[in-house]
Write a protein that holds these residues in place. Sequence first.
Motif, short mmCIF file in Angstrom:
data_model
loop_
_atom_site.label_atom_id
_atom_site.label_comp_id
_atom_site.label_asym_id
_atom_site.label_seq_id
_atom_site.Cartn_x
_atom_site.Cartn_y
_atom_site.Cartn_z
N ALA A 111 50.97 20.78 38.22
CA ALA A 111 50.42 21.47 39.39
C ALA A 111 51.37 21.31 40.58
O ALA A 111 52.07 20.31 40.69
N TYR A 112 51.38 22.30 41.45
CA TYR A 112 52.24 22.34 42.63
C TYR A 112 53.71 22.13 42.23
O TYR A 112 54.45 21.39 42.88
N TRP A 113 54.09 22.80 41.17
CA TRP A 113 55.44 22.68 40.63
C TRP A 113 56.51 22.97 41.68
O TRP A 113 57.54 22.31 41.74
N GLY A 114 56.28 23.94 42.53
CA GLY A 114 57.26 24.30 43.56
C GLY A 114 57.48 23.21 44.60
O GLY A 114 58.47 23.22 45.31
N GLY A 122 60.90 17.27 34.53
CA GLY A 122 59.62 17.55 33.90
C GLY A 122 59.68 17.94 32.44
O GLY A 122 60.74 18.08 31.85
N ASP A 123 58.52 18.12 31.88
CA ASP A 123 58.34 18.50 30.48
C ASP A 123 58.45 20.03 30.38
O ASP A 123 57.58 20.74 30.90
N LYS A 128 53.26 25.45 34.18
CA LYS A 128 53.55 25.13 35.57
C LYS A 128 52.73 26.06 36.47
O LYS A 128 52.60 27.24 36.19
N ALA A 129 52.17 25.49 37.55
CA ALA A 129 51.36 26.27 38.48
C ALA A 129 51.71 25.89 39.91
O ALA A 129 52.20 24.79 40.15
#
Length: 134
Positions: A111-114, A122-123, A128-129
């Motif tokens: 979550a909150y990838w940006g 990361g995996d 991704k969100a």
Amino acid sequence: MTVHGSCLCGTVRYEVRAPFDRFLYCHCSRCRKATGTAHAANAVVKPDAFHWTAGEDNVVRYDLPTARSFATAFCKTCGSPVPHLTRSGLRVIVPAGAFDDALGVKPDIHAYWGSRADWYEGDPDLAKAEEAAF
């Protein structure tokens, strides 16, 4: 299945009925600062799936006054992160690292990838969100 969790000193203990509504890595800047890590790893459940078994009176909650919904909770003896009810009262956020039992599942989303730390990769197989999505 019921999984148990506790703080570092064992004063605060709880149990959570699985499955979780959500199991995520949160990369928002607030979670990164609150944990001191690249992301928080949280299980999210409805309140009726969560139960304190000991030490609830030892839990301290902090609501970030400048945020609409951000909070943290910790054991006042050892400082370990512990679960907390969201301000809406609709979910309980459970720090996944504090579970005592094997979960048998992995997080399902970043979550909150940006907002992630620029050094975190990361995996690549995990969704991704840009929001928490719970």
